[in-house]
Design a protein around this motif. Structure first.
Motif, PDB file in Angstrom:
ATOM      1  N   PHE A   1      -4.415   6.761   3.204  1.00 38.69           N
ATOM      2  CA  PHE A   1      -3.637   5.570   2.864  1.00 38.69           C
ATOM      3  C   PHE A   1      -3.532   4.663   4.090  1.00 38.69           C
ATOM      4  O   PHE A   1      -3.164   5.119   5.179  1.00 38.69           O
TER       5      PHE A   1
ATOM      6  N   LEU B   1      -6.813  12.374   0.751  1.00 33.88           N
ATOM      7  CA  LEU B   1      -6.484  10.999   0.381  1.00 33.88           C
ATOM      8  C   LEU B   1      -6.022  10.266   1.630  1.00 33.88           C
ATOM      9  O   LEU B   1      -5.165  10.741   2.371  1.00 33.88           O
TER      10      LEU B   1
ATOM     11  N   LYS C   1       2.388   1.865  -3.364  1.00 33.89           N
ATOM     12  CA  LYS C   1       1.393   2.421  -4.281  1.00 33.89           C
ATOM     13  C   LYS C   1       1.146   3.893  -3.983  1.00 33.89           C
ATOM     14  O   LYS C   1       0.993   4.709  -4.900  1.00 33.89           O
ATOM     15  N   ALA C   2       1.121   4.244  -2.691  1.00 36.24           N
ATOM     16  CA  ALA C   2       0.915   5.639  -2.304  1.00 36.24           C
ATOM     17  C   ALA C   2       2.062   6.509  -2.807  1.00 36.24           C
ATOM     18  O   ALA C   2       1.849   7.641  -3.256  1.00 36.24           O
TER      19      ALA C   2
ATOM     20  N   ASN D   1       0.833  -1.214   0.000  1.00 39.76           N
ATOM     21  CA  ASN D   1       0.000   0.000   0.000  1.00 39.76           C
ATOM     22  C   ASN D   1       0.861   1.253   0.000  1.00 39.76           C
ATOM     23  O   ASN D   1       0.568   2.233  -0.702  1.00 39.76           O
ATOM     24  N   THR D   2       1.904   1.235   0.806  1.00 42.81           N
ATOM     25  CA  THR D   2       2.787   2.393   0.914  1.00 42.81           C
ATOM     26  C   THR D   2       3.504   2.655  -0.401  1.00 42.81           C
ATOM     27  O   THR D   2       3.652   3.806  -0.829  1.00 42.81           O
TER      28      THR D   2
ATOM     29  N   GLN E   1       5.910  12.144   1.203  1.00 41.22           N
ATOM     30  CA  GLN E   1       6.528  10.946   0.625  1.00 41.22           C
ATOM     31  C   GLN E   1       7.754  10.515   1.423  1.00 41.22           C
ATOM     32  O   GLN E   1       7.901   9.331   1.759  1.00 41.22           O
TER      33      GLN E   1
ATOM     34  N   LEU F   1       5.666   8.265   4.065  1.00 34.57           N
ATOM     35  CA  LEU F   1       5.561   7.015   3.309  1.00 34.57           C
ATOM     36  C   LEU F   1       6.864   6.214   3.316  1.00 34.57           C
ATOM     37  O   LEU F   1       6.870   5.029   3.680  1.00 34.57           O
TER      38      LEU F   1
ATOM     39  N   THR G   1      -3.424   4.781   9.516  1.00 32.06           N
ATOM     40  CA  THR G   1      -3.530   5.454   8.227  1.00 32.06           C
ATOM     41  C   THR G   1      -2.751   6.757   8.219  1.00 32.06           C
ATOM     42  O   THR G   1      -2.356   7.276   9.264  1.00 32.06           O
TER      43      THR G   1
END
Length: 470
Positions: free
Chosen positions: A334, A332, A70-71, A67-68, A404, A408, A343
């Protein structure tokens, strides 16, 4: 123990031990072939419970890492589009600087620059509306903080991460005004002779014989240069600036004295400036610039709205209570953890030209979409708006970059370390130690072989009774 025939206890003992050894050998074979020492609940109830919980965490950690990643891809997609918008803004700024060089540029050059700027702004708008990750649009405001006014005279312009979700009442205590000048003497007949008007430094020649409506049309031919629009109001010629606020101004003078057969503005310089709007958002005094009202404190902090023109008076905005703006936060979200509610959120604001460079103090342009460099004053004001737009974009890129890198990427690194340690802990509980198990397998194999041989001998013991019968 006596020598018997009916019950061979020795054989039963050998069978029991052989069965146990064979069971242990079977279990050892299962562990060696599966690679797991816990294959079912009976192999270790407590260990199985702990292991299955750890397996759930492991699968969650793996998906959270995915998931991370993709984020990160989504953020990079948005940041790449913003980088292109940044490049276009730099081009627009260059054109505005070129247009400000009025000592060299003629009308055609300024018009060409404006045309190129318009094209760049159209491209920025297209990028903002079309940039998406899969089917999710990123820069059109749907992934950010949005506002919906319930009054048609109010337009939502912008909100920031400081703006909380909610409904905020809007009230205008003082309407914004355009700069306006009305001729002191109404023109009731055609111009008696040729006349020269100078409006905001632009010379406009009026030929003899022009009626009032023709004078109005002639003045409007120069609107792109003067930033001034003329209209007939109850027989008088009224000039008004294109924009609201204190930075909108008009200066007009004629070379002919005011008379009924002249433009009526006279040969004395007349000037006027606009008035900035004043009002409250959510009951708290807001900052006004032109017809833009900005909340600077409270729950609505960062909210910017634009107030529409009064239908009964085109030179000022509406006033009084103007309904409310409902702000929704559509950040958004995540899922970057293995468990519920782990999240991270980020809002990506709308980056259309109408949402960039909004509400620059003391500027005739309300936002980037309004910039006009066909006049020297317009080029100077356009520079300030473009600089504000560049700040908007670079700040958003900085927010995305920080999200990011610090959220992330840091989270992904932590998840990988956690995954490694969790897999190691689960391995200790559940995986077969082959060195130990092969030794155990060899031992049980020997015991089975020995037990089989001993059982054969035990089964022969009752035959010893025959020697007694002989």
């Amino acid at each position: 123990m006596g020598l018997t025939i009916a019950n061979n206890v020795t054989s039963l003992n050998a069978q029991n031990n052989l069965t146990r050894a064979n069971s242990r050998l079977t279990k050892s074979v299962e562990r060696l072939s599966s690679g797991l020492k816990i294959n079912r609940g009976a192999d270790g109830p407590a260990a199985l419970v702990i292991s299955e919980k750890q397996r759930a965490q492991i699968s969650g950690l793996k998906q959270a890492i995915e998931n991370t990643e993709k984020a990160v891809s989504l953020v990079q997609t948005a940041e790449g589009a913003l980088g292109e918008i940044n490049s276009l803004l730099l081009k627009v700024r260059t054109l505005a600087i070129d247009s400000a060089n009025t000592g060299i540029n003629d009308e055609d050059a300024l018009a060409a620059n404006q045309s190129e700027i318009n094209n760049a702004l159209d491209t920025i708008d297209r990028i903002a509306n079309n940039t998406q990750f899969l089917t999710k649009k990123l820069l059109d405001g749907s992934a950010g903080i949005n506002g919906v006014p319930n009054d048609t005279d109010v337009t939502f312009l912008q909100a920031t991460n400081d703006t909380s979700a909610g409904s905020y009442a809007v009230a205008i205590s003082a309407a914004a005004e355009k700069a306006t000048i009305t001729n002191g003497t109404a023109q009731s007949s055609a111009l008696a002779g040729a006349e020269n008007l100078t409006i905001n430094g632009v010379a406009i020649s009026l030929n003899a014989g022009l009626t009032q409506s023709q004078v109005v049309d002639r003045i409007n031919e120069f609107t792109s240069q003067t930033g001034v629009t003329a209209e007939d109001v109850a027989g008088n010629t009224r000039l008004s600036s294109a924009n609201f606020g204190t930075n909108a101004s008009i200066s007009v003078v004629s070379d002919v004295a005011a008379a009924a057969d002249s433009s009526g503005f006279g040969n004395s310089v007349s000037t006027d400036s606009g008035v900035d709007i004043a009002g409250t958002i959510d009951g708290v005094a807001a900052s006004g610039s032109g017809n833009v009202l900005s909340a600077t404190s409270g729950a609505a902090q960062g909210l910017k709205i634009q107030v529409g023109t009064d239908p009964s008076n085109a030179t000022q905005t509406v006033s009084g209570a103007q309904g409310a703006v409902s702000v929704s936060v559509n950040s958004l979200t995540f899922q970057i953890g293995a468990n519920a509610n782990q999240t991270a959120n980020i809002a990506i604001g709308r980056v259309n030209p109408s949402s960039l460079g909004v509400g620059v103090n003391g500027n005739q342009f309300g936002n980037l979409s309004e910039v006009d460099v066909t006049t020297g004053a317009g080029a100077q004001d356009a520079l300030a708006v473009v600089d504000a737009a560049i700040d908007d974009i670079t700040n958003l890129r900085g927010d995305l970059g920080a999200f990011q890198q610090n959220t992330l990427n840091a989270t992904a690194n932590n998840l990988r370390a956690t995954l490694e340690n969790t897999v190691n802990a689960e391995s200790v509980i559940r995986d077969t130690d082959f060195a130990e198990e092969i030794a155990n397998f060899t031992q049980q194999q020997v015991l089975v072989q020995a037990g089989t041989a001993v059982l054969g001998n035990a089964n022969q013991l009752p035959q010893l009774v025959l020697s007694l019968l002989g």
